[in-house]
Design a protein around this motif. Structure first.
Motif, PDB file in Angstrom:
ATOM      1  N   TRP A 742     -36.951  13.432 -11.397  1.00  0.00           N
ATOM      2  CA  TRP A 742     -37.644  14.721 -11.334  1.00  0.00           C
ATOM      3  C   TRP A 742     -38.555  14.767 -10.121  1.00  0.00           C
ATOM      4  CZ3 TRP A 742     -42.708  16.239 -11.214  1.00  0.00           C
ATOM      5  CH2 TRP A 742     -42.965  17.589 -11.444  1.00  0.00           C
ATOM      6  N   GLN A 743     -38.680  15.993  -9.564  1.00  0.00           N
ATOM      7  CA  GLN A 743     -39.713  16.269  -8.568  1.00  0.00           C
ATOM      8  C   GLN A 743     -40.152  17.721  -8.749  1.00  0.00           C
ATOM      9  OE1 GLN A 743     -38.357  16.057  -4.482  1.00  0.00           O
ATOM     10  NE2 GLN A 743     -36.220  16.492  -5.055  1.00  0.00           N
ATOM     11  N   PRO A 744     -41.289  18.064  -8.249  1.00  0.00           N
ATOM     12  CA  PRO A 744     -41.814  19.420  -8.481  1.00  0.00           C
ATOM     13  C   PRO A 744     -40.797  20.491  -8.117  1.00  0.00           C
ATOM     14  CG  PRO A 744     -43.476  18.044  -7.443  1.00  0.00           C
ATOM     15  CD  PRO A 744     -42.220  17.254  -7.456  1.00  0.00           C
ATOM     16  N   GLY A 745     -40.719  21.499  -9.025  1.00  0.00           N
ATOM     17  CA  GLY A 745     -39.803  22.605  -8.809  1.00  0.00           C
ATOM     18  C   GLY A 745     -38.488  22.432  -9.501  1.00  0.00           C
ATOM     19  N   CYS A 746     -38.323  21.309 -10.271  1.00  0.00           N
ATOM     20  CA  CYS A 746     -37.041  21.035 -10.950  1.00  0.00           C
ATOM     21  C   CYS A 746     -37.086  21.373 -12.431  1.00  0.00           C
ATOM     22  CB  CYS A 746     -36.654  19.588 -10.761  1.00  0.00           C
ATOM     23  SG  CYS A 746     -36.137  19.188  -9.073  1.00  0.00           S
ATOM     24  N   GLY A 747     -38.103  22.055 -12.871  1.00  0.00           N
ATOM     25  CA  GLY A 747     -38.171  22.418 -14.276  1.00  0.00           C
ATOM     26  C   GLY A 747     -38.825  21.340 -15.112  1.00  0.00           C
ATOM     27  N   PRO A 748     -38.623  21.416 -16.449  1.00  0.00           N
ATOM     28  CA  PRO A 748     -39.270  20.457 -17.354  1.00  0.00           C
ATOM     29  C   PRO A 748     -38.836  19.017 -17.046  1.00  0.00           C
ATOM     30  CG  PRO A 748     -38.377  22.307 -18.576  1.00  0.00           C
ATOM     31  CD  PRO A 748     -37.849  22.430 -17.176  1.00  0.00           C
ATOM     32  N   ALA A 749     -39.760  18.093 -17.271  1.00  0.00           N
ATOM     33  CA  ALA A 749     -39.480  16.665 -17.053  1.00  0.00           C
ATOM     34  C   ALA A 749     -39.776  15.887 -18.321  1.00  0.00           C
ATOM     35  CB  ALA A 749     -40.332  16.134 -15.898  1.00  0.00           C
ATOM     36  N   ILE A 750     -39.167  14.744 -18.393  1.00  0.00           N
ATOM     37  CA  ILE A 750     -39.452  13.798 -19.480  1.00  0.00           C
ATOM     38  C   ILE A 750     -39.677  12.409 -18.884  1.00  0.00           C
ATOM     39  CG2 ILE A 750     -38.192  15.043 -21.278  1.00  0.00           C
ATOM     40  CD1 ILE A 750     -35.867  13.097 -20.835  1.00  0.00           C
ATOM     41  N   GLN A 751     -40.427  11.586 -19.608  1.00  0.00           N
ATOM     42  CA  GLN A 751     -40.610  10.179 -19.239  1.00  0.00           C
ATOM     43  C   GLN A 751     -39.580   9.361 -20.004  1.00  0.00           C
ATOM     44  OE1 GLN A 751     -42.573   8.560 -17.187  1.00  0.00           O
ATOM     45  NE2 GLN A 751     -44.336   9.865 -16.705  1.00  0.00           N
ATOM     46  N   SER A 752     -38.726   8.684 -19.304  1.00  0.00           N
ATOM     47  CA  SER A 752     -37.718   7.831 -19.938  1.00  0.00           C
ATOM     48  C   SER A 752     -37.919   6.380 -19.502  1.00  0.00           C
ATOM     49  CB  SER A 752     -36.310   8.289 -19.567  1.00  0.00           C
ATOM     50  OG  SER A 752     -36.020   9.529 -20.148  1.00  0.00           O
ATOM     51  N   VAL A 753     -37.521   5.463 -20.382  1.00  0.00           N
ATOM     52  CA  VAL A 753     -37.655   4.028 -20.097  1.00  0.00           C
ATOM     53  C   VAL A 753     -36.338   3.512 -19.513  1.00  0.00           C
ATOM     54  CG1 VAL A 753     -38.026   1.744 -21.081  1.00  0.00           C
ATOM     55  CG2 VAL A 753     -39.387   3.689 -21.875  1.00  0.00           C
ATOM     56  N   PHE A 754     -36.471   2.835 -18.390  1.00  0.00           N
ATOM     57  CA  PHE A 754     -35.305   2.270 -17.721  1.00  0.00           C
ATOM     58  C   PHE A 754     -35.534   0.775 -17.477  1.00  0.00           C
ATOM     59  CE2 PHE A 754     -35.262   6.725 -16.662  1.00  0.00           C
ATOM     60  CZ  PHE A 754     -33.920   7.077 -16.755  1.00  0.00           C
TER      61      PHE A 754
END
Length: 837
Positions: A742-754
């Motif tokens: 995600w980066q600004p302007g891409c809509g909603p974001a989530i935090q995922s574990v990788f």
């Protein structure tokens, strides 16, 4: 000048006293007075060394020391001197030796009666009698059982070297040695030989002694005594031996193999001439007769001497016991006909179970071969790890008298069964733990023509792997990485010095980490090595024979359990803990598809540990395993390792297919037959259990670590992790498509574990399996509506995700592990995915 005797004064300078005539001492020479400083700095005048006195003193010390040492050896020899029995009766009857099992019960009788027929002295040609006396003991009829001049000639060499280097034996002493002693070249036995010779000379006449000697002496080609030798070489009776034949036979006792006329004819003729010259010297024949005899035909007519071909009970075990006794200085004649009581650690019940298991499973997997020997062979060693007692040893499917013993004679590549010895135990000693993590990624390139090396049979690189999981599934890549990391020389020398594996320098290469050996080892050596683990790090010396007793009751040989501490009990326990996982009956979680322990089908219903092994092409299959009270090693392979193996059922002959079932059957049946109770492996002090270890970092699991990647483990106190691992990280991705950063302007974001990508991996080599959990590498395009992830495609996230706006975090739901789809169906034990196990 005053006389020192009479006290009268004499004129200065006189040489003799004018009153009593005594020689007067020479006057001191005058010298200028020394200054104070000169006196202080002038060194004292050294005394002249009287070398004559020094030599006399040294000679005296040598004589006294020699006398003292000789006295000590004489007393020691006399105290352990065997008792004289009725040697004539002994010689006539021959006393069979008896082998006893570990319970003191007789299990086998040894004899060489078919190799020797006693004949009376009057049935032996005078040529033979004269020849043997002339060359072996020309003073035989005049001495008292010893030759004083020969003794003095040999004594100086023997005493100065403190061993019996020079011989001085008469025929009487040789007979004593043959009947009672072992030719081990010590002063004690030489003295005993001398003392027994005196006793024989006192109790028996010269004809009786010569009679016994000629019927006992070994003359090569399996022939004991003149009767057997006359038949073996000339197909004659002893009474018909000609002078040339007798002279040749008389030369054989000194070195039967060296002077064998059937193999070394020229040397045999040279020795024959020496005998003939001795007969001339001592008046038995004329020079002309000696020359004629030398040039006369020998009439060689080789015959096979009837050998002891009786297959005794428990043949593999007893064959090795005989070899061991020969190595201790016992002659074949003593072993078979010496009337010995040979006490061993043989357990007949265990032996029979082991032989039956070999026969059943080899027939089941490979069928019954119609050839003289089956192409497919197997060998077993069963040992008590706490005493080193070898309870059973099976050297093959079919016993051939003194043929090849595959348990001891066959040196084969070990496959992965060597990994605990050369990779994992050295690593633990060096400070690694069972939860230390190795990155299972290909970093060695173009070795032996392979694009990626090492590789596993399932062609999977799994990424982060703990040592215990890598050992359980027998991962080749991790084993090579580990040996490389701890140091090739270190791991190699550890296996040689601590586990006793006789690996030559030619095997010093990284391929040894997975059993790629040029020379190889045998299952006997591997079983000895593995027995160190249930014995808490103490490697016991193998114990086969506990005692050998002469007919007189004298103990001729004795051995007791003894071992060497090689590493700590804590290290041994951790290694056992790791190898118990090899027998885990279920797949291992968190490390990808097909993660089956290599011995998953070989459990025995009680605590046990072990390791499989398979050589390239399945030419060799291994399983070495143990419980607290018993260790069993099994090797299976084709006779010379010359071709790949498949069972008659079409299965590749991996370790758990060809060797494992033999091990399993032996363990289960011995436990039942001998009522061995089920026990846990004793846990020593100094260990600590940590319940929350990340299997991707080997450290304390952090808040991002998914539950499926958290396990507990035992650690040696002080080696347990105390810091949190950070191999799982949170990354902000697009909510509608978690495969995009995600980066600004891409809509909603989530935090995922990788999962953090492995640092050892680099572009251009195969990806490890766990790359599906790596963070995405592509970012979204601001202002565009991202496409959702294709339905059914696994997400790149490895654990948790949370709905989140672009302006801040929201609530985090409970984590859920995302794993790849499970493999379809669980493979049968015969088709389990292998690495090299």
């Amino acid at each position: 000048m005053r006389c020192p005797r009479c006290g009268q004064d004499n004129v200065a300078g006189s040489q003799f006293c004018r009153h009593c005539g005594r020689k007067l001492p020479a006057p001191a020479k005058a010298s200028p007075p020394a200054t104070k400083s000169a006196t202080k700095n002038t060194p004292p005048k050294s005394r002249r060394i009287r070398w004559g006195r020094v030599a006399a003193l040294a000679a005296g010390v040598v004589i006294l020391a020699g006398a003292g040492f000789s006295g000590y050896e004489f007393v020691k020899a006399a105290r352990s001197l065997p008792q004289i029995t009725n040697l004539v009766a002994l010689n006539a009857a021959g006393q069979d030796s008896v082998v006893y099992d570990r319970f003191g019960q007789p299990v086998a009788t040894l004899h060489l009666n078919t190799n020797r027929i006693d004949v009376p002295l009057n049935a032996i040609s005078p040529n033979m009698q004269h020849a043997i006396v002339a060359i072996e003991d020309h003073n035989f009829y005049r001495n008292d059982g010893f030759d004083i001049r020969s003794i003095f000639r040999a004594a100086f060499v023997d005493l100065t070297h403190r061993s019996a280097l020079q011989g001085a034996s008469t025929i009487t002493e040789q007979l004593a040695k043959t009947l009672y002693l072992h030719d081990n070249h010590t002063l004690t036995y030489k003295i005993q030989e001398f003392l027994l010779g005196l006793e024989l000379a006192r109790h028996y006449s010269k004809p009786q002694i010569l009679d016994m000697y000629l019927n006992e002496v070994y003359l090569g080609d399996g022939a004991y005594g003149v009767d057997a030798a006359a038949k073996a070489y000339f197909n004659e009776t002893p009474s018909q031996l000609t002078l040339p034949q007798a002279a040749l036979l008389a030369g054989l006792p000194q070195a039967p193999s060296l002077y064998d006329p059937l193999t070394n004819y020229q040397l045999a003729k040279q020795r024959q001439w020496q005998v003939l010259q001795a007969m001339v010297k001592w008046g038995y024949i004329t020079p002309q007769e000696a020359t004629q005899a030398y040039h006369a035909s020998l009439g060689l007519s080789p015959q096979t001497v009837a050998a002891n071909t009786t297959i005794f009970p428990y043949p593999w075990y007893i064959q090795h016991v005989i070899h061991l006794l020969e190595g201790q200085g016992f002659t074949p004649q003593e072993i078979y006909d010496g009337g010995l009581k040979i006490y061993t650690e043989l357990d007949p019940t265990v032996y029979n179970i082991a032989q039956n298991a070999v026969d059943y499973w080899m027939n089941y997997n490979f069928g019954v071969s119609p050839r003289t020997y089956p192409y497919h062979q197997a060998a077993v060693v069963v040992e008590d790890p706490h005493t080193g007692a070898v309870l059973a040893e099976i050297g093959g499917r079919n016993y051939v008298p003194f043929g090849e013993d595959y348990a001891i004679d066959a040196k084969r590549s070990t496959g992965s069964s060597i990994k605990p010895l050369i990779d994992y135990t050295p690593a633990l000693v060096k400070g690694y733990t069972q939860m230390s993590v190795i990155q299972d990624v290909p970093i060695f390139q173009n070795v032996d023509g392979q694009a990626w090396w090492p590789k596993n049979d399932d062609h999977i690189y799994r990424g982060y792997m703990t040592l215990r999981d890598a050992l359980a599934i027998s991962d080749n890549d991790v084993a090579v990485h580990l040996l490389h990391d701890i140091g090739l020389n270190y791991g190699f020398n550890f296996a040689v010095q601590k586990f006793g594996l006789p690996l030559p320098a030619s095997d010093l290469q990284l391929g040894a980490a997975i059993g790629g050996l040029n020379t190889g080892v045998n299952v006997y050596e591997m079983t000895q090595a593995f027995a160190t683990f249930p014995n808490q790090g103490v490697r016991m010396a193998p114990l086969w024979v506990t005692k050998v007793v002469a007919p007189t009751g004298a103990v001729l040989y004795q051995d007791t359990p003894h071992g060497t501490p090689e590493f700590s009990a804590q290290i041994a326990y951790i290694m056992t803990n790791m190898m118990q996982r090899v027998l885990n009956p279920t797949p291992l979680p968190g490390i990808g598809p097909g993660a089956y322990p290599t011995g998953m089908s070989l459990g025995i219903g009680r605590p046990a540990a072990g390791k499989t092994g398979t050589n390239n092409g399945q030419a060799d299959a291994w399983f070495i395993g143990y419980e607290p009270q018993l260790v069993v090693g099994v090797w299976e392979g084709n006779r010379l390792g010359e071709f790949p193996q498949y069972t008659i059922h079409g299965q590749a002959a991996f370790g758990d297919v060809a060797a494992g079932p033999i091990w399993q059957s032996i363990m289960e049946q011995v436990n039942q037959a001998e009522n061995i109770p089920a026990e846990n492996f004793p846990r020593p002090s100094g260990l600590v259990y940590v319940p929350n270890i990340s299997i991707t970092s080997g450290k304390i699991a952090g808040p991002n670590c998914p539950p499926n990647d958290i396990e507990g483990a035992w650690f040696i106190q002080g080696t347990q992790p105390t810091t949190i691992g950070h191999t799982h990280i949170k990354v902000k991705v697009v909510a509608a498509n978690p495969k995009l950063l995600w980066q600004p302007g891409c809509g909603p974001a989530i935090q995922s574990v990788f999962l953090k990508p492995e640092s050892d991996w680099h572009s251009g080599v195969p990806l490890p399996w766990d790359h599906i959990f790596w963070p995405p590498t592509q970012s979204c395009t601001p202002g565009q509506s991202p496409s959702p992830s294709p339905s059914g495609t696994p997400s790149s996230t490895s654990a948790t995700s949370s709905s989140q706006s672009s302006t801040g975090p929201g609530p985090v739901p409970p984590s859920a592990t995302l794993a790849p789809p499970p493999p379809s169906g669980t493979p049968s034990p015969g088709t389990t995915t292998k690495n090299s196990g």
